[in-house]
Scaffold this active site. Structure first.
Site, mmCIF file in Angstrom:
data_model
loop_
_atom_site.group_PDB
_atom_site.id
_atom_site.type_symbol
_atom_site.label_atom_id
_atom_site.label_comp_id
_atom_site.label_asym_id
_atom_site.label_seq_id
_atom_site.Cartn_x
_atom_site.Cartn_y
_atom_site.Cartn_z
ATOM 1 N N ASP A 127 -5.948 0.655 8.088
ATOM 2 C CA ASP A 127 -5.723 0.563 6.621
ATOM 3 C C ASP A 127 -5.980 -0.756 6.175
ATOM 4 O O ASP A 127 -6.084 -1.126 4.759
ATOM 5 C CB ASP A 127 -4.060 0.373 6.360
ATOM 6 C CG ASP A 127 -3.566 1.854 6.501
ATOM 7 O OD1 ASP A 127 -4.207 2.794 6.611
ATOM 8 O OD2 ASP A 127 -2.271 1.853 6.537
ATOM 9 N N LYS A 134 0.935 -1.222 0.106
ATOM 10 C CA LYS A 134 -0.042 -0.063 0.008
ATOM 11 C C LYS A 134 0.838 1.228 -0.120
ATOM 12 O O LYS A 134 1.891 1.299 0.805
ATOM 13 C CB LYS A 134 -0.879 0.069 1.390
ATOM 14 C CG LYS A 134 -1.746 1.250 1.304
ATOM 15 C CD LYS A 134 -1.224 2.242 2.246
ATOM 16 C CE LYS A 134 -0.147 2.060 3.516
ATOM 17 N NZ LYS A 134 0.070 3.201 4.357
#
Length: 265
Positions: free
Chosen positions: A128, A8
Site C-alpha cells: 500500500d 487509506k
C-alpha cells in the site's frame, strides 16, 4: 516539518487470484481521508523516533517501525528526530503504517527530493505504500503497487470510519479467501465503480471478527449511500451526501467504538 498520514480506505477490493509467490492479484480502488496520524520531524545527529497518541502503545518496537525503515532508505541529511502521533488504530484496514511511511516520503520530497527509484523503495516497504505516498484516489492492480490514475468525482465526499477496536492481521484474512474470482471493477466514474464493487475479504474477515457485521449493520441504519469494510478490516466506512448526515451518524455509533469523521481527499 509536519505532515498528515492520511487514512487509506479501499472503496472496493477485488481479489482475483493467488500468486505463486504467496501474494494475491488484486484490483482495488484506493481513496484517502483528510485525517489520520500526524508526523513532525526536525534535524538531528541521528535518526530518532518517538511514538505518541491513542494507539501509540500498539507499536512496541519503534526501531522496527515502518517509519524508521522508510527514513533509512531516503536522503535526509545526518538524521531526523520524528514524532509519530498514532491516531489511527493498528491492524485496522486503514493502511496506517503505510500511510505513516507515505508521509515520510512526502516530507523528504519537500526537503531533498525523492530518488528516481522511490516507487520501488516504497513497494518494498509494503504493497500500500506507493499509493499512500501520493495519497490520492487511484486504481491499484497487481499486489496493489501498479497504480492507475482515475478522475476523482468523490473529492470532498463526507466519510465516517468506524472500528470496533479489534485488531485484525492481514495474513489470516487473505488466507481465508475462497479463491473464487468474482470479476473486474466496472463503471466509468469513481462513484459508479464504488457502487458496483465489493470487498472480497469481507467474508473471511467476518469469520475472524464477527463484530464487523454489527458495525456494518449500524452504519447502514444511518442511510449512507455506501457502507463497506475497508481493506482486510476491521474498520468499515460509510459515505454520505452531506456532512450533517455523517455527523449525525457518528453520534449514533456506540461510544466504545473508534470513529473518525472526515472527507475524501
Amino acid at each position: 516539518m509536519r505532515e498528515t498520514a492520511f487514512a487509506k480506505i479501499n472503496l472496493a477490493l477485488h481479489v482475483r487470484q493467488r500468486r505463486d509467490d504467496g501474494y494475491h492479484e488484486l484490483e482495488t480502488l484506493f481513496a484517502f481521508v483528510d485525517g489520520g496520524d500526524e508526523l513532525a520531524a526536525g534535524p538531528a545527529s541521528r535518526d530518532e523516533l518517538r511514538v505518541t497518541g491513542e494507539f501509540g502503545r500498539a507499536l512496541d518496537d519503534p526501531f522496527g517501525n515502518i517509519v524508521a525503515k522508510a527514513l533509512a532508505g531516503l536522503p535526509h541529511g545526518a538524521g531526523w528526530a520524528v514524532t509519530l502521533e498514532k491516531n489511527l488504530p493498528v491492524a485496522a484496514g486503514l493502511g496506517g503504517g503505510s500511510a505513516d511511511a507515505g508521509a515520510i516520503f512526502r516530507m523528504v520530497e519537500r526537503e531533498y527530493g525523492l530518488p528516481h527509484d522511490w516507487r520501488e523503495k516504497a513497494a518494498k516497504l509494503g504493497a500500500d505504500v506507493p499509493a499512500c505516498v501520493e495519497s490520492r484516489a487511484c486504481i491499484g492492480r497487481g499486489t496493489g503497487t501498479e497504480l492507475e490514475p482515475i478522475a476523482n468525482d468523490l473529492a470532498g465526499c463526507p466519510v465516517l470510519l468506524v472500528n470496533p477496536r479489534i485488531p485484525l492481521a492481514t495474513g489470516p484474512v487473505f488466507k481465508g479467501w475462497d479463491g473464487i474470482d468474482r470479476g473486474l471493477l466496472e463503471g466509468d466514474t469513481l462513484r459508479e465503480m464504488t457502487l458496483s464493487g465489493r470487498n472480497d475479504l469481507e467474508v473471511p474477515a467476518l469469520a475472524l471478527v464477527p463484530q464487523i457485521a454489527e458495525v456494518l449493520a449500524t452504519l447502514r441504519h444511518t442511510k449512507p449511500w455506501i457502507a463497506r469494510m475497508s481493506g482486510s478490516g476491521a474498520t468499515c466506512f460509510a459515505l454520505y451526501d452531506t456532512a450533517a448526515q455523517r455527523d449525525a451518524a457518528q453520534k449514533a455509533m456506540p461510544r466504545e467504538w473508534w470513529t473518525l469523521a472526515g472527507a475524501l481527499r
